[in-house]
Structures are given as structure tokens and as C-alpha cells.
Design a protein around this motif. Structure first.
Motif, PDB file in Angstrom:
ATOM      1  N   ARG A 158       8.026   4.132 -36.272  1.00  0.00           N
ATOM      2  CA  ARG A 158       9.369   3.544 -36.302  1.00  0.00           C
ATOM      3  C   ARG A 158       9.932   3.320 -34.908  1.00  0.00           C
ATOM      4  O   ARG A 158      10.659   2.369 -34.660  1.00  0.00           O
ATOM      5  N   ARG A 159       9.603   4.209 -33.975  1.00  0.00           N
ATOM      6  CA  ARG A 159      10.105   4.047 -32.609  1.00  0.00           C
ATOM      7  C   ARG A 159       9.382   2.927 -31.878  1.00  0.00           C
ATOM      8  O   ARG A 159       9.897   2.359 -30.923  1.00  0.00           O
ATOM      9  N   GLY A 160       8.162   2.602 -32.296  1.00  0.00           N
ATOM     10  CA  GLY A 160       7.433   1.488 -31.716  1.00  0.00           C
ATOM     11  C   GLY A 160       6.646   1.812 -30.470  1.00  0.00           C
ATOM     12  O   GLY A 160       5.993   0.929 -29.914  1.00  0.00           O
ATOM     13  N   ASP A 161       6.650   3.083 -30.005  1.00  0.00           N
ATOM     14  CA  ASP A 161       5.936   3.401 -28.768  1.00  0.00           C
ATOM     15  C   ASP A 161       4.622   4.121 -29.021  1.00  0.00           C
ATOM     16  O   ASP A 161       3.991   4.618 -28.098  1.00  0.00           O
ATOM     17  N   ALA A 162       4.193   4.186 -30.268  1.00  0.00           N
ATOM     18  CA  ALA A 162       2.925   4.844 -30.601  1.00  0.00           C
ATOM     19  C   ALA A 162       2.375   4.251 -31.886  1.00  0.00           C
ATOM     20  O   ALA A 162       3.086   3.619 -32.674  1.00  0.00           O
ATOM     21  N   LEU A 163       1.074   4.408 -32.076  1.00  0.00           N
ATOM     22  CA  LEU A 163       0.403   3.956 -33.300  1.00  0.00           C
ATOM     23  C   LEU A 163      -0.153   5.175 -34.018  1.00  0.00           C
ATOM     24  O   LEU A 163      -0.735   6.072 -33.401  1.00  0.00           O
ATOM     25  N   GLU A 164       0.010   5.179 -35.346  1.00  0.00           N
ATOM     26  CA  GLU A 164      -0.448   6.298 -36.158  1.00  0.00           C
ATOM     27  C   GLU A 164      -1.551   5.842 -37.101  1.00  0.00           C
ATOM     28  O   GLU A 164      -1.484   4.743 -37.667  1.00  0.00           O
ATOM     29  N   LEU A 165      -2.566   6.690 -37.280  1.00  0.00           N
ATOM     30  CA  LEU A 165      -3.670   6.391 -38.193  1.00  0.00           C
ATOM     31  C   LEU A 165      -3.162   6.475 -39.629  1.00  0.00           C
ATOM     32  O   LEU A 165      -2.613   7.490 -40.046  1.00  0.00           O
ATOM     33  N   VAL A 166      -3.349   5.390 -40.401  1.00  0.00           N
ATOM     34  CA  VAL A 166      -2.877   5.383 -41.786  1.00  0.00           C
ATOM     35  C   VAL A 166      -4.023   5.394 -42.784  1.00  0.00           C
ATOM     36  O   VAL A 166      -3.837   5.795 -43.931  1.00  0.00           O
ATOM     37  N   CYS A 167      -5.211   4.956 -42.374  1.00  0.00           N
ATOM     38  CA  CYS A 167      -6.345   5.000 -43.298  1.00  0.00           C
ATOM     39  C   CYS A 167      -7.645   4.873 -42.514  1.00  0.00           C
ATOM     40  O   CYS A 167      -7.682   4.306 -41.416  1.00  0.00           O
ATOM     41  N   ALA A 168      -8.693   5.423 -43.103  1.00  0.00           N
ATOM     42  CA  ALA A 168     -10.032   5.358 -42.512  1.00  0.00           C
ATOM     43  C   ALA A 168     -11.040   5.290 -43.642  1.00  0.00           C
ATOM     44  O   ALA A 168     -10.960   6.051 -44.608  1.00  0.00           O
ATOM     45  N   VAL A 169     -11.983   4.365 -43.541  1.00  0.00           N
ATOM     46  CA  VAL A 169     -13.039   4.206 -44.535  1.00  0.00           C
ATOM     47  C   VAL A 169     -14.375   4.157 -43.805  1.00  0.00           C
ATOM     48  O   VAL A 169     -14.514   3.448 -42.811  1.00  0.00           O
ATOM     49  N   GLY A 170     -15.337   4.938 -44.286  1.00  0.00           N
ATOM     50  CA  GLY A 170     -16.663   4.953 -43.672  1.00  0.00           C
ATOM     51  C   GLY A 170     -16.818   5.974 -42.575  1.00  0.00           C
ATOM     52  O   GLY A 170     -17.918   6.210 -42.088  1.00  0.00           O
ATOM     53  N   ILE A 171     -15.703   6.600 -42.158  1.00  0.00           N
ATOM     54  CA  ILE A 171     -15.720   7.658 -41.152  1.00  0.00           C
ATOM     55  C   ILE A 171     -14.619   8.645 -41.513  1.00  0.00           C
ATOM     56  O   ILE A 171     -13.549   8.245 -41.975  1.00  0.00           O
ATOM     57  N   ASP A 172     -14.883   9.914 -41.361  1.00  0.00           N
ATOM     58  CA  ASP A 172     -13.932  10.952 -41.740  1.00  0.00           C
ATOM     59  C   ASP A 172     -12.716  10.891 -40.820  1.00  0.00           C
ATOM     60  O   ASP A 172     -12.853  10.974 -39.601  1.00  0.00           O
ATOM     61  N   ARG A 173     -11.530  10.746 -41.424  1.00  0.00           N
ATOM     62  CA  ARG A 173     -10.327  10.688 -40.597  1.00  0.00           C
ATOM     63  C   ARG A 173     -10.028  12.022 -39.937  1.00  0.00           C
ATOM     64  O   ARG A 173      -9.228  12.101 -39.023  1.00  0.00           O
ATOM     65  N   GLY A 174     -10.716  13.093 -40.390  1.00  0.00           N
ATOM     66  CA  GLY A 174     -10.593  14.385 -39.734  1.00  0.00           C
ATOM     67  C   GLY A 174     -11.579  14.583 -38.612  1.00  0.00           C
ATOM     68  O   GLY A 174     -11.595  15.634 -37.962  1.00  0.00           O
ATOM     69  N   ASP A 175     -12.423  13.579 -38.344  1.00  0.00           N
ATOM     70  CA  ASP A 175     -13.374  13.652 -37.238  1.00  0.00           C
ATOM     71  C   ASP A 175     -12.606  13.829 -35.924  1.00  0.00           C
ATOM     72  O   ASP A 175     -11.626  13.132 -35.658  1.00  0.00           O
ATOM     73  N   ALA A 176     -13.068  14.785 -35.104  1.00  0.00           N
ATOM     74  CA  ALA A 176     -12.364  15.082 -33.856  1.00  0.00           C
ATOM     75  C   ALA A 176     -12.288  13.876 -32.929  1.00  0.00           C
ATOM     76  O   ALA A 176     -11.397  13.782 -32.074  1.00  0.00           O
ATOM     77  N   ARG A 177     -13.211  12.918 -33.098  1.00  0.00           N
ATOM     78  CA  ARG A 177     -13.212  11.738 -32.229  1.00  0.00           C
ATOM     79  C   ARG A 177     -12.163  10.709 -32.638  1.00  0.00           C
ATOM     80  O   ARG A 177     -11.864   9.791 -31.887  1.00  0.00           O
ATOM     81  N   VAL A 178     -11.666  10.836 -33.864  1.00  0.00           N
ATOM     82  CA  VAL A 178     -10.708   9.851 -34.388  1.00  0.00           C
ATOM     83  C   VAL A 178      -9.291  10.346 -34.104  1.00  0.00           C
ATOM     84  O   VAL A 178      -8.830  11.318 -34.703  1.00  0.00           O
ATOM     85  N   PRO A 179      -8.551   9.712 -33.191  1.00  0.00           N
ATOM     86  CA  PRO A 179      -7.198  10.194 -32.876  1.00  0.00           C
ATOM     87  C   PRO A 179      -6.236   9.884 -34.019  1.00  0.00           C
ATOM     88  O   PRO A 179      -6.259   8.804 -34.601  1.00  0.00           O
ATOM     89  N   ALA A 180      -5.395  10.849 -34.351  1.00  0.00           N
ATOM     90  CA  ALA A 180      -4.389  10.633 -35.391  1.00  0.00           C
ATOM     91  C   ALA A 180      -3.208   9.825 -34.865  1.00  0.00           C
ATOM     92  O   ALA A 180      -2.504   9.178 -35.641  1.00  0.00           O
ATOM     93  N   ARG A 181      -3.032   9.818 -33.540  1.00  0.00           N
ATOM     94  CA  ARG A 181      -1.878   9.124 -32.946  1.00  0.00           C
ATOM     95  C   ARG A 181      -2.269   8.656 -31.546  1.00  0.00           C
ATOM     96  O   ARG A 181      -2.895   9.392 -30.788  1.00  0.00           O
TER      97      ARG A 181
END
Length: 763
Positions: free
Chosen positions: A216-239
Motif C-alpha cells: 500500500r505504501r508503494g515502496d516495497a514489493l511483497e510475494l503473493v504467490c509462487a508455483v513450481g518453487i517453495d515460497r518458503g525457500d530461503a532464496r525466495v525473498p518474501a519482501r
């Protein structure tokens, strides 16, 4: 040496293009084919036809299928196979496709033509395994006699068309989702999840996909979905914050520059990435901006796609990825426009809806309150039942311990009297006393098992023999209205399980069967060998492996599916209040899983119930106690045993048993008294210590004795079985009350003479 171009025998090369020149200029004398001028007429005719065609064609000559091809075939070969593949056996040039096409060539050599359309043949044409599709035919080549001497193949590469059609289907599906987003009340996150599922769900072009949306603030991007790779993978940033430096995925840079970011060697920075349908890991990724209309300074999000490891990123591939990102942007725009219209309708209807909502809230609150009251009552009832069970368990454990002390005295003195008594009548009465005491010992073992104070002691057992030994007990327990039958398998494997617990399981299941046929019916006990090959589909089922099973089947009313689903849950029962605790099948389940096996239930309303218990197959045979050679009495007489027990009657009985074995005996009524004896340098060869004593228990006494005399052998006497302090003590150093004189003699001798016996065995 190549023949002269004017040689009439080389006329079949005329008009054959660049490949004809290459064939004519090559020195074939050292090859299996020899000089072209001397090639068989059938080969010359086939090669001439091939070379003069503008359609990709190949001649595969002889049993080795030597490859000769025209100019149109060169692009199919690629730089890794041309020109070195000319004249070589096909299997050497195409090892990666031979497992598929080899059989087709063999059929052609047998005279059977074949046709394949859009067949996937992964080929190494540019230094990596490439996803390629071909439509081709294989036709037998015959000589003048009609014998098959080779194969003629006409080939058309359809890779571009197959890929285009596949990508078009994906884009069309994305377009449908985008349209649905404008007509259904769905969130932006759900829409993105649906679209990435299409993009990366079994799609070779995109092994995995991630979608990041601006917050909402517009200064960051947040992960909303992941397919084919675990969104909990340490390499995948949540923000990802736009002010941060560049991330390895190119997300922040893509958002700031409003342009795609391609990373050809992403694996170097991110490690091994999922390859999707291909075994090779993804090497490259691309981050694409999700642009909204209106010319905003920053995109609404970023789509990250893993790229097909078997394709290069060409123009058409890029166009497909851009179309996919555009469809995601369109869908998000539609979602926001749905949202606006829905808000307007909500405001228009808010007044009349307020009354309905308030009424519904009150009704829901009332239902929730009633549900909470019922749930609290159920929880309190369950908690009370658990507390009662724990109290009963503690009580039965204490009763069993005290009863074992009594039985130790009874059986010890019966043993003494049997040795002294010569009168036949009195011997018979003593035998009756012994039988009653031993039945009492079995009862205490069951009490200890119920109170979970008895640890499992898996042994190799014969389940058929176990069932047969229990038949008399089962018939008397089940009653006359139940017809007890058995179906015991011949050649039954040996099972690995705790014998006592197996008997309890059989008894529990038989009693359940009796209750199921309350009006009269059949209860059948079966055994069988079973090899499980599939992975478990339900929590209780065993892993793949070899098992010995015991089944208890009844002819009762059976269970409904919802009841069968909960049959092994603790405290679940269909019996009336006070008729069952709901722990019987739960204990069977726990024992089977703890033993390394599993359980299964087969039931239906109207056809009864069958419970199957899977026990691991034992590698060893059923254990049979081997007779031990007694130690010479003279050597035993020189040994002194210290008996430590706070119960005078039990201590006196144990002392008598040890004395009758020929040992000298010292007695101590407490741990302190025992330590005092040892401090006075009394000669002691072994100690027999009761575990449950006031003050210092047996474990504490043993620890202090070991500090004084580290090599002194110690036997523990216990009425409990599952004590934490004894969990690391081997079974040969534990005497379970009540014990027989022969058990005491064997374990005492083993403790004293173990070191010498091991030395003799090794010699």
C-alpha cells in the motif's frame, strides 16, 4: 581415394547440392561404405533421390544404419552433429534419441514402415539437450532381390509450431482468467495465484513463477504467490524494498527501470533451481514488470519466470513472456474495477442489509455461545476421562508393583517348598499355588501394560503359535454366543514384536468383535504374509516392506464410512456411555506404529468389520532359549552376592533363592546399609538391588556403588518396566518381579562370568 568427378559411376551425385560435393570430395576408402563409385546400385539410387530432394531426408544404410543426408537435413543435425555425422552409425550420432527411435528403425529393417507426428525427441544439437518435435516416416529400402538393405526417412521439424500452439493455449487460458476477474468477486492475490498456476503448472516453458505486488505504501514489493518453487525457500525473498540494492532475482531493478531483466546464469547466484518437467535445473530467469495503464511511474508488480532449460530465449519466447505479463496486468486492472462496482452496490444496499446483518450476528453469536458451551462440556468430559485414566494408570502401576513383591515371596517360597516336599498330594497343592501365582504375574504384566509402565521388548515370534496358545482363554472370554474360528496361514513368516503386547492386541480386537456380534455371530482370527509395495494412503497404513499380519474379522453390523474414518481416534467410541473408553483401537494403532508396522480397517454397513495389524517380518528365527552349562559348584561357592531390598520378606526370599544356588549371601535393607558394607571392604562379587526403595532408589545406589567398585556386576530387581532410569540397561541385567530361580541363576551367572565367557568365546 575419391573418384574423379567425371566418373560415370558418380552420376547419382549430380544436382545433389552441397552435400553431394561433400560426399564426392571425401575419402571413403577407410570407411565401412568404401568409395562412392563402388557403392551398391540400391544405395546410389537411394542417396541420389535423397540429395535431389528439397525436403529433409536421410538414408540409413545397412544394419549399422550409416547416416547419409541431404542439404535440407543439415539444420536438424545442428552444429554438434554436422558434418561429423556423415557416414557414421545413427546410434553414435543420436545417442540421446536412440532409446525412442532405435525400435522404429529395427521395425523398418524388418520391412515395416512407420509414421510419427509431432514426436518429442530431445536432441543435443547446440551443446545442450534441446526440446525438439518432429514429424517423420521410416520406409524400408530394398535391393533388386527385395531384401531390406536400409531405411529412408523423410523428416519435418515441427518444434516451432508445437511451441506456438502450446503458448497460444496458455495465453488463451490467461485471457479467460483475466475476463473472469472482471465478472467475479475475486481478490488480486487469488487472481495472481490462478494465473501463475496456468503459467507454471506442468508448462515446460516456465518451470516456476513468482508474483510480487507493490504494498500500500508503494515502496516495497511483497510475494503473493509462487508455483513450481517453495515460497518458503530461503532464496525466495518474501519482501523486496525498492531502496535496497539489486536482488539476485532482478525484482527491484525490474520495478525501478520498468523493463524486463534477463539473468542467463541465475543458477550461479541462486544455486540449483527447479527444472519443472525436465531433469536439468533451470539456468535462466526473467523478471517482467506488470504494467497498469495510465503511465504510472512504477509498475503494480513483477512477474518472475524460470526459463525452459531445453530452449534458448529467442524472439518468440520473449513475446510469449511479455504477453503473459500483460494478461496478468489486465486481470489485476479488472479486479480493481470489480472492487469499485462492488463497493458502490454495497453502499446502496447498506441500510436494509444492516438490519439483516445485525439479526444474523445475534443469531450467530447465540449459536456460537451454545457451541462453546457444548465444546467446553465435551472438553471437560474428555479431560476428566483422561485424568481418570491417568489416575487408574498410576493406581494399577502401584498395585502391580506391590503385587509383584507379594508374588516374588509366594513363588520363591513355593519353589523352596517344592524342592523339599516329597508328599505327592502336597506337591499337587503347591503346583496349584504356583499356577495361581503365575496367573497373578500375568495379570500384573497386563496392568503394567495398561498403565504404560512396561517397555516394548520386540522378539522374533510365531503368530500362529501365539493365537493357538490363546484359544482357550479367548473362548472362555468371548462366551458361548460367539463362534470363534481361525484361519492360520501355513509357511507363516516370523514376526518382530513384543509378545505380551501382541497377546493384548489379539484380546482387544477379539473383544471388539464380540461386542459387534452381541446377538451371536462369528469372530475369525487370521494370519498371513503380506508384502506392501505402495506408499501409505492413510495415516495408519504401513510403509512398503514385508509384514506378518494378524486379522480379526467379525460378522457384525459393520461401520458407516464416517465412523470408520475415526475408528482409531483416541476416545472415539460408538458404544453407550460406560460401555467403552474408546482407547482399544487407539492402543492397537499405537502399538502397531511403534513396532514399525501399521493398521488397516475394512468395513461396510451390513458386512461386518475386519481389522488388520501389520507387524514387521523378523530376519531371525523364533528365539529358543539354549541350555547353559552350569558353572562348577566349587567356583560358585567362592562367590558372595549382596542383596539390597527394603522389603524384609522379599529380601529374605531372594536371599534364600541365591543361597540355594550355592552363593554366599549378604543382606542390606537400604542403600546406605549396602554402601556401608562395601566401605568396610566386604568381599562382594555381585549386587542384586531392588529399584523402588525409599530414600535412595536402586539407580542412585548403583551409581554410588560404581564409584566405589566400578567393575562390580549389578542386577536390578523391579516391579515396573518402563522406567527412564533403566532405559539404557540391557535386559540381561534386569530381573522383573516375580522371577523364577532359574532366571535369577542365569542372569546372576551371566553378570559374574560374562567377562571370562567373552574371552573364551573370542579365543
Amino acid at each position: 581415394m575419391a573418384s574423379s568427378p567425371a566418373d560415370p559411376r558418380l552420376k547419382f551425385l549430380d544436382g545433389g547440392g552441397r552435400m553431394a560435393e561433400l560426399i564426392g570430395a571425401r575419402d571413403w576408402s577407410a570407411t565401412a561404405l568404401g568409395p562412392p563409385a563402388l557403392w551398391p546400385d540400391a544405395l546410389k539410387m537411394a542417396v541420389g533421390t535423397c540429395l535431389s530432394s528439397r525436403f529433409p531426408m536421410v538414408v540409413w544404410w545397412g544394419p549399422e544404419l550409416l547416416m547419409l543426408y541431404n542439404d535440407a537435413w543439415q539444420p536438424i543435425l545442428g552444429e554438434t552433429k554436422h558434418p561429423q555425422g556423415l557416414g557414421r552409425p545413427g546410434q553414435e550420432s543420436w545417442p540421446e534419441t536412440w532409446p525412442i527411435v532405435g525400435a522404429q528403425f529395427q521395425r523398418a529393417l524388418e520391412g515395416v514402415a512407420s509414421w510419427s507426428e509431432d514426436l518429442l525427441l530431445a536432441s543435443d544439437r547446440r551443446g545442450f539437450i534441446e526440446e525438439c518435435y518432429f514429424t517423420y516416416s521410416h520406409s524400408p529400402l530394398r535391393d533388386a532381390s527385395g531384401a531390406v538393405v536400409g531405411v529412408l526417412s523423410a523428416v519435418s521439424e515441427t518444434t516451432a509450431r508445437v511451441l506456438s500452439e502450446r503458448r497460444l493455449r496458455v495465453v488463451q487460458r490467461l485471457s479467460e482468467i483475466a475476463l473472469d476477474a472482471g465478472s467475479a468477486a475475486v481478490s488480486a492475490n487469488a487472481t495472481c495465484a490462478a494465473m501463475t498456476s496456468v503459467l507454471a503448472g506442468d508448462n515446460p516453458d516456465i518451470p516456476f513463477a513468482l508474483v510480487y505486488l507493490r504494498d500500500r505504501r508503494g515502496d516495497a514489493l511483497e510475494l503473493v504467490c509462487a508455483v513450481g518453487i517453495d515460497r518458503g525457500d530461503a532464496r525466495v525473498p518474501a519482501r523486496v524494498t525498492l531502496e535496497d540494492g539489486d536482488d539476485a532475482w532482478g525484482i527491484g531493478r525490474c520495478c525501478r527501470e520498468l523493463a524486463p531483466i534477463e539473468s542467463e546464469d541465475a543458477g550461479d547466484a541462486l544455486g540449483k533451481l527447479p527444472g519443472g518437467v525436465w531433469p536439468e535445473p533451470t539456468r535462466s530467469i526473467v523478471a517482467l514488470p506488470i504494467n497498469r495503464s495510465g503511465g504510472q511511474a512504477l509498475p503494480s508488480g513483477v512477474l518472475v519466470c524460470g526459463l525452459n532449460s531445453r530452449l534458448s530465449l529467442d524472439r518468440k519466447y520473449r513475446e510469449f513472456l511479455h504477453l503473459a505479463a500483460a494478461q496478468v496486468a489486465t486481470a489485476l486492472a479488472h479486479v480493481r474495477l470489480q472492487e469499485g462496482e462492488a463497493r458502490l452496490r454495497e453502499l446502496n444496499q447498506s441500510l436494509e442489509r444492516a438490519v439483516d446483518e445485525r439479526t444474523a450476528e445475534l443469531a450467530a453469536a447465540n449459536r456460537k455461545l451454545m457451541s462453546q458451551i457444548e465444546e467446553r462440556a465435551r472438553v471437560e468430559e474428555t479431560l476428566g476421562q483422561m485424568q481418570r485414566l491417568e489416575a487408574v494408570g498410576q493406581l494399577t502401576s502401584g498395585v502391580a508393583h506391590d503385587f509383584n513383591n507379594l508374588l516374588t515371596v509366594v513363588l520363591g517360597n513355593v519353589d523352596f517348598l517344592e524342592r523339599q516336599e516329597e508328599d505327592v498330594g502336597r506337591q499337587r497343592r503347591l503346583a496349584m499355588v504356583r499356577e495361581a501365582a503365575e496367573r497373578g504375574a500375568n495379570l500384573t504384566a497386563q496392568l503394567l501394560a495398561f498403565s504404560r509402565r512396561q517397555r516394548l521388548t520386540p522378539k522374533a515370534i510365531d503368530l500362529n503359535a501365539t493365537v493357538e496358545s490363546m484359544l482357550e482363554l479367548l473362548r472362555s472370554t468371548l462366551g458361548g454366543t460367539v463362534r470363534l474360528q481361525t484361519a492360520l496361514a501355513s509357511g507363516l513368516w516370523t514376526a518382530l514384536a513384543d509378545p505380551t503386547q501382541v497377546e493384548l492386541v489379539i484380546l482387544n480386537l477379539a473383544l471388539n468383535g464380540r461386542d459387534a456380534v452381541a446377538g451371536g455371530g462369528d469372530v475369525t482370527i487370521e494370519t498371513a504374509n503380506v508384502t506392501v509395495r505402495r506408499s501409505p494412503r492413510h495415516p495408519g497404513e504401513p510403509e512398503p516392506g514385508a509384514y506378518v499380519v494378524i486379522r480379526v474379522r467379525d460378522s457384525g453390523a459393520g461401520m458407516a464410512p464416517d465412523t470408520a474414518e475415526r475408528a482409531f481416534e483416541p476416545f472415539f467410541t460408538t458404544k453407550p456411555v460406560g460401555k467403552g473408553s474408546g482407547l482399544g483401537l487407539a492402543q492397537v494403532y499405537g502399538f502397531a506404529k511403534q513396532s514399525g508396522g501399521g493398521v488397516a480397517i475394512d468395513t461396510a454397513v451390513g458386512r461386518g468389520t475386519c481389522i488388520t495389524v501389520f507387524l514387521p517380518r523378523a530376519l531371525a528365527a523364533v528365539e529358543v532359549a539354549a541350555p547353559r552349562a552350569e558353572e562348577p559348584q566349587a567356583e560358585v561357592d567362592r562367590r558372595t552376592i549382596l542383596i539390597v531390598d527394603d522389603d524384609a520378606a522379599v529380601r529374605r526370599t531372594e536371599a534364600d533363592m541365591v543361597a540355594r544356588l550355592g552363593y554366599e549371601v549378604l543382606e542390606a535393607g537400604s542403600g546406605g546399609a549396602a554402601l556401608d558394607m562395601l566401605d568396610r571392604a566386604v568381599n562382594v562379587d555381585a549386587a542384586v538391588i531392588d529399584f523402588a526403595m525409599p530414600g535412595m532408589n536402586g539407580a542412585e545406589v548403583a551409581r554410588l556403588i560404581s564409584l566405589r567398585r566400578p567393575v562390580l556386576p549389578i542386577l536390578f530387581v523391579t516391579g515396573h518396566g518402563d522406567l527412564d532410569e533403566l532405559r539404557h540397561i540391557e535386559e540381561e541385567r534386569i530381573l522383573r518381579k516375580p522371577f523364577r530361580a532359574d532366571d535369577l541363576a542365569r542372569k546372576l551367572r551371566r553378570a559374574i562370568f560374562a567377562e571370562r565367557d567373552e574371552a573364551q568365546a573370542s579365543a
